[in-house]
Design a protein around this motif. Structure first.
Motif, PDB file in Angstrom:
ATOM      1  N   THR A 100       0.739  -6.927  -3.834  1.00 45.29           N
ATOM      2  CA  THR A 100       1.195  -7.590  -2.612  1.00 45.29           C
ATOM      3  C   THR A 100       2.481  -8.352  -2.919  1.00 45.29           C
ATOM      4  O   THR A 100       2.684  -8.839  -4.034  1.00 45.29           O
ATOM      5  N   THR A 101       3.357  -8.422  -1.905  1.00 48.44           N
ATOM      6  CA  THR A 101       4.592  -9.202  -2.016  1.00 48.44           C
ATOM      7  C   THR A 101       4.664 -10.126  -0.811  1.00 48.44           C
ATOM      8  O   THR A 101       3.659 -10.371  -0.139  1.00 48.44           O
ATOM      9  N   GLU A 102       5.868 -10.633  -0.521  1.00 46.96           N
ATOM     10  CA  GLU A 102       6.010 -11.547   0.609  1.00 46.96           C
ATOM     11  C   GLU A 102       5.673 -10.900   1.948  1.00 46.96           C
ATOM     12  O   GLU A 102       5.307 -11.596   2.893  1.00 46.96           O
ATOM     13  N   ASN A 103       5.779  -9.570   2.034  1.00 45.01           N
ATOM     14  CA  ASN A 103       5.520  -8.928   3.329  1.00 45.01           C
ATOM     15  C   ASN A 103       4.893  -7.541   3.212  1.00 45.01           C
ATOM     16  O   ASN A 103       4.814  -6.812   4.200  1.00 45.01           O
ATOM     17  N   THR A 104       4.457  -7.161   2.011  1.00 52.43           N
ATOM     18  CA  THR A 104       3.988  -5.796   1.792  1.00 52.43           C
ATOM     19  C   THR A 104       2.680  -5.763   1.021  1.00 52.43           C
ATOM     20  O   THR A 104       2.447  -6.593   0.145  1.00 52.43           O
ATOM     21  N   ILE A 105       1.839  -4.782   1.368  1.00 51.49           N
ATOM     22  CA  ILE A 105       0.650  -4.451   0.586  1.00 51.49           C
ATOM     23  C   ILE A 105       0.795  -2.990   0.182  1.00 51.49           C
ATOM     24  O   ILE A 105       1.015  -2.125   1.029  1.00 51.49           O
ATOM     25  N   ALA A 106       0.704  -2.709  -1.115  1.00 47.66           N
ATOM     26  CA  ALA A 106       0.887  -1.345  -1.607  1.00 47.66           C
ATOM     27  C   ALA A 106      -0.249  -0.961  -2.545  1.00 47.66           C
ATOM     28  O   ALA A 106      -0.684  -1.773  -3.371  1.00 47.66           O
ATOM     29  N   ILE A 107      -0.718   0.278  -2.400  1.00 55.28           N
ATOM     30  CA  ILE A 107      -1.760   0.838  -3.270  1.00 55.28           C
ATOM     31  C   ILE A 107      -1.141   1.995  -4.035  1.00 55.28           C
ATOM     32  O   ILE A 107      -0.650   2.956  -3.433  1.00 55.28           O
ATOM     33  N   LYS A 121     -10.298   6.206  -1.137  1.00 51.72           N
ATOM     34  CA  LYS A 121     -10.323   5.018  -1.983  1.00 51.72           C
ATOM     35  C   LYS A 121      -9.203   4.058  -1.609  1.00 51.72           C
ATOM     36  O   LYS A 121      -9.403   2.840  -1.533  1.00 51.72           O
ATOM     37  N   ALA A 122      -8.009   4.591  -1.350  1.00 56.44           N
ATOM     38  CA  ALA A 122      -6.881   3.748  -0.956  1.00 56.44           C
ATOM     39  C   ALA A 122      -7.155   3.050   0.367  1.00 56.44           C
ATOM     40  O   ALA A 122      -6.836   1.865   0.541  1.00 56.44           O
ATOM     41  N   GLU A 123      -7.761   3.759   1.305  1.00 57.88           N
ATOM     42  CA  GLU A 123      -8.097   3.165   2.595  1.00 57.88           C
ATOM     43  C   GLU A 123      -9.066   2.003   2.405  1.00 57.88           C
ATOM     44  O   GLU A 123      -8.933   0.960   3.049  1.00 57.88           O
ATOM     45  N   GLY A 124     -10.027   2.156   1.489  1.00 56.03           N
ATOM     46  CA  GLY A 124     -10.968   1.069   1.219  1.00 56.03           C
ATOM     47  C   GLY A 124     -10.268  -0.160   0.681  1.00 56.03           C
ATOM     48  O   GLY A 124     -10.575  -1.300   1.100  1.00 56.03           O
ATOM     49  N   PHE A 125      -9.313   0.028  -0.228  1.00 56.83           N
ATOM     50  CA  PHE A 125      -8.558  -1.109  -0.762  1.00 56.83           C
ATOM     51  C   PHE A 125      -7.747  -1.798   0.338  1.00 56.83           C
ATOM     52  O   PHE A 125      -7.692  -3.024   0.422  1.00 56.83           O
ATOM     53  N   LEU A 126      -7.098  -0.984   1.182  1.00 55.92           N
ATOM     54  CA  LEU A 126      -6.274  -1.559   2.247  1.00 55.92           C
ATOM     55  C   LEU A 126      -7.118  -2.350   3.244  1.00 55.92           C
ATOM     56  O   LEU A 126      -6.727  -3.424   3.701  1.00 55.92           O
ATOM     57  N   LYS A 127      -8.287  -1.834   3.581  1.00 61.10           N
ATOM     58  CA  LYS A 127      -9.143  -2.548   4.529  1.00 61.10           C
ATOM     59  C   LYS A 127      -9.631  -3.876   3.958  1.00 61.10           C
ATOM     60  O   LYS A 127      -9.745  -4.873   4.673  1.00 61.10           O
TER      61      LYS A 127
END
Length: 274
Positions: A100-107, A121-127
């Motif tokens: 995570t950064t100031e405005n982003t979440i990345a997997i 799996k990526a969808e689970g992390f994002l949720k």
């Protein structure tokens, strides 16, 4: 007579069955996260400690110096910017990462298996990340998917035939690359549509040596990012705007680009079915 399946090609995918070295799922928000939201996202470390046990906070340190003949540090302030969570392979290399950064979440997935497995799996992390945003005043602005594919030519005693990797009439590779006996790159970008959304494609293709020794294999890297522009901070329910179906549409755009790039033989080699 050799068939297209048995034909020895100048290039091979880096992983044998596929050429993918990294997939990145990312979402960007507007306006930037406030400190409360950044702190909540940093607490993902505890929820994901089984999957991503290696955790590190990203901080910015601001120093204030006292003036005078001998300047000295008067005070310093730390600002939390984000967090990096990693799951490692047995050899210590990164398998999965959430950043995570100031405005982003990345997997980031660096051990690709299948789209169904990786995207789920990526969808689970994002949720889980969305669940930590609480009553954040930041709304979803951009959803993106990035693929990095690599192909290797190990035998460079003879000039490798780039036409065995890329179609001669592909619109995505600069024509001089097919006649160049050295290193080259071809970068392009274009907009198209995803449903009713504007979608930006960024495609960077490079030919390089795998290390400084020019007798080592040649590496072709295909870096394709597709970015769906959701809005400018006017989406009140970001989790409803991002799901597996949406990411699958971005995934299909990547497959279309690869199909436009790669020869039929190479598409069969990596089981690409656009």
């Amino acid at each position: 007579m050799q068939t297209s399946r048995s034909k020895k090609l100048s290039y091979r995918p880096i992983n044998g069955a596929h050429a993918i070295v990294e997939v990145v799922f990312f979402v960007q928000f507007s306006p930037e996260f406030n400190q409360a939201t950044r702190t909540k996202l940093a607490s993902l470390e505890f929820d994901l400690k089984n999957d991503l046990p290696k955790a590190e906070q990203i901080k910015k340190v601001a120093f204030q110096f006292a003036s005078g003949h001998h300047p000295s540090v008067q005070s310093s302030d730390e600002e939390l910017l984000g967090v990096v969570l990693q799951g490692l392979k047995e050899d210590g290399s990164v398998e999965w990462m959430l950043r995570t950064t100031e405005n982003t979440i990345a997997i980031h997935c660096l051990d690709y298996t299948t789209w169904a497995e990786v995207s789920t799996k990526a969808e689970g992390f994002l949720k889980k990340a969305f669940a930590h945003m609480g009553d954040s005043n930041s709304s979803l602005a951009v959803v993106g998917l990035k693929y990095v594919d690599k192909f290797i030519c190990h035998d460079i005693s003879d000039q490798p035939n780039l036409s065995e990797l890329f179609k001669n009439d592909t619109p995505h590779v600069v024509k001089t690359a097919f006649y160049n006996d050295g290193l080259w790159h071809s970068n392009s970008g274009w907009f198209d549509k995803l449903d009713e959304l504007q979608c930006l494609n960024q495609l960077n293709i490079d030919a390089s040596f795998m290390d400084a020794n020019e007798n080592k294999p040649i590496e072709i890297s295909i870096d394709h990012t597709v970015i769906a522009i959701i809005g400018n901070g006017n989406c009140s329910e970001p989790i409803l705007e991002l799901n597996l179906d949406f990411m699958s549409k971005l995934h299909l755009k990547n497959k279309k680009v690869l199909a436009d790039l790669l020869t039929e033989d190479m598409q069969k080699r990596i089981n690409l079915k656009p």
